[in-house]
Design an enzyme around this catalytic site. Structure first.
Site, PDB file in Angstrom:
ATOM      1  N   LYS A 228      -9.648 -17.398  11.991  1.00  0.00           N
ATOM      2  CA  LYS A 228      -9.651 -17.758  10.573  1.00  0.00           C
ATOM      3  C   LYS A 228      -8.674 -16.860   9.811  1.00  0.00           C
ATOM      4  O   LYS A 228      -8.188 -15.851  10.326  1.00  0.00           O
ATOM      5  CB  LYS A 228     -11.067 -17.619  10.001  1.00  0.00           C
ATOM      6  CG  LYS A 228     -11.629 -16.204  10.053  1.00  0.00           C
ATOM      7  CD  LYS A 228     -13.054 -16.154   9.527  1.00  0.00           C
ATOM      8  CE  LYS A 228     -13.597 -14.729   9.585  1.00  0.00           C
ATOM      9  NZ  LYS A 228     -14.953 -14.619   9.014  1.00  0.00           N
TER      10      LYS A 228
ATOM     11  N   TYR B  17       5.394   7.390 -10.318  1.00  0.00           N
ATOM     12  CA  TYR B  17       4.744   7.129 -11.598  1.00  0.00           C
ATOM     13  C   TYR B  17       3.683   8.184 -11.928  1.00  0.00           C
ATOM     14  O   TYR B  17       2.963   8.663 -11.045  1.00  0.00           O
ATOM     15  CB  TYR B  17       4.079   5.753 -11.580  1.00  0.00           C
ATOM     16  CG  TYR B  17       5.036   4.585 -11.674  1.00  0.00           C
ATOM     17  CD1 TYR B  17       5.835   4.404 -12.792  1.00  0.00           C
ATOM     18  CD2 TYR B  17       5.125   3.663 -10.634  1.00  0.00           C
ATOM     19  CE1 TYR B  17       6.704   3.324 -12.883  1.00  0.00           C
ATOM     20  CE2 TYR B  17       5.983   2.576 -10.710  1.00  0.00           C
ATOM     21  CZ  TYR B  17       6.777   2.413 -11.841  1.00  0.00           C
ATOM     22  OH  TYR B  17       7.630   1.353 -11.924  1.00  0.00           O
TER      23      TYR B  17
END
Length: 349
Positions: free
Chosen positions: A35, A244
């Protein structure tokens, strides 16, 4: 190349399937759960490799996934659908020979009315409260369904990756109570259930994460390798910051490699200032925030200038990264991004 290289070792997938198959008796069939696009690794390539190795039964989450797998495998292998027979699935179930695992009265009614005589399986809820018929529902339907020759009766364990968890025995006992005496093949164990031992194996096992090298199958061969190109290397002076929000500040003169990958590629921001990459056998710490497309890495201690750094390998697995990020290997594996150049290797296992 300017994007990462994700190498998927199909021989390792096959070796893991065979190893899990060997943990149950010869009378127990071993299926394969593919899956979510084979846990993000490519259902076509993975499915064909497993079929060539001898897997004859596969499980997917939804009928649409079954369509992709049938296109890859062609006729022959059995493809079962965990979500059952949903509204709108009838043509796909019929035309592609899918086997829905019926989960409710509604699905039983839909399937028997729309496709009488078409193969189906039954999913029972033994305590997970996710999918499947509860005991009272099953008791009301079993005398209707059993004469229809279901292909399989299954349930799913909630805590199989914790061998001592009492839920395992509770569900095993409930499964026996609901199914003992029926003349239909039974299945309870996925990867974790296989490792719990023969009491959980019944007639068919359904390994999933273990095929792809993940916990709880600790003996699994490594399936995924991820190498990330270095875009630039710069010298950073003591006191300067990287990334950042200035979350990393140099305490000494440093060399910092900027690597082409980030959270858009499935590398979680929780790895910021926590995880490492590797240059050959040498770990190189991530510096500062993981951003969308780039990550800073400390290469001060390297004698050579790297052209790429390795994120996933035998040295650092998806489960290792998941632990750092506070999640699970399944999530890391299925979120590996589509920008990577994917290379399917054979002959590595």
């Amino acid at each position: 190349m300017s994007t990462g290289r994700l190498t998927i070792d199909l021989d390792a997938v096959v070796a893991n399937w065979r190893a899990l198959d060997a943990k149950s008796g010869a009378e127990v069939q071993t299926a394969a759960v593919v899956k979510a696009d084979a846990y993000g690794l490519g259902v076509g390539k993975v499915g064909r490799a497993l079929a060539a190795a001898g897997a004859r039964r596969f499980f997917v989450a939804a009928a649409e996934e079954g369509a992709d797998l049938r296109e890859a495998l062609g006729p022959g292998p059995e493809i079962s659908v965990f979500s059952g027979h949903m509204s709108g699935d009838t043509d796909m179930v019929h035309d592609l020979g899918l086997v829905p695992m019926l989960n409710s009265v509604e699905q039983v009614t839909r399937h028997l009315e729309a496709l009488p005589g078409h193969p189906f399986g039954i999913q029972l809820d033994t305590g997970m409260n996710r999918l499947g018929m509860e005991p009272a529902e099953w008791a009301a339907l079993r005398d209707i369904l059993l004469p229809q020759n279901p292909r399989l009766i299954m349930s799913h364990l909630a805590c199989a990756d914790e061998p001592d968890h009492p839920m395992n025995h509770q569900q095993l006992s409930a499964f026996h109570d609901m199914t003992d005496g029926v003349q239909v093949p039974r299945s309870l164990a996925a990867t974790g259930g296989i490792l719990l031992g023969p009491d959980y194996h019944f007639d068919l096992t359904r390994p999933g994460i273990g095929l792809y090298g993940g916990f709880p199958f600790e003996d699994a061969q490594t399936v995924v390798h991820l190498d990330l190109p270095v875009i630039q290397i710069r010298d950073v002076a003591e006191g300067e910051t990287v990334g950042y929000s200035n979350t990393w500040r140099a305490e000494r003169p440093s060399r910092v490699a900027t690597v082409a990958a980030g959270y858009a590629d499935g590398l979680n921001r929780h790895l910021s200032n926590q995880a490492v990459m590797f240059f050959e056998d040498t770990p190189c710490p991530i510096l500062g925030r993981v951003s969308m497309d780039m990550i800073g890495v400390d290469v001060t201690h390297l004698r050579d200038t790297p052209k790429f750094l390795t994120m996933l390998s035998e040295q650092q697995t998806v489960d290792d990264l998941a632990e750092i990020a506070g999640t699970i290997g399944y999530e890391f594996l299925t979120q590996l991004g589509h920008r990577y150049h994917r290379h399917y290797a054979r002959g590595r296992a």
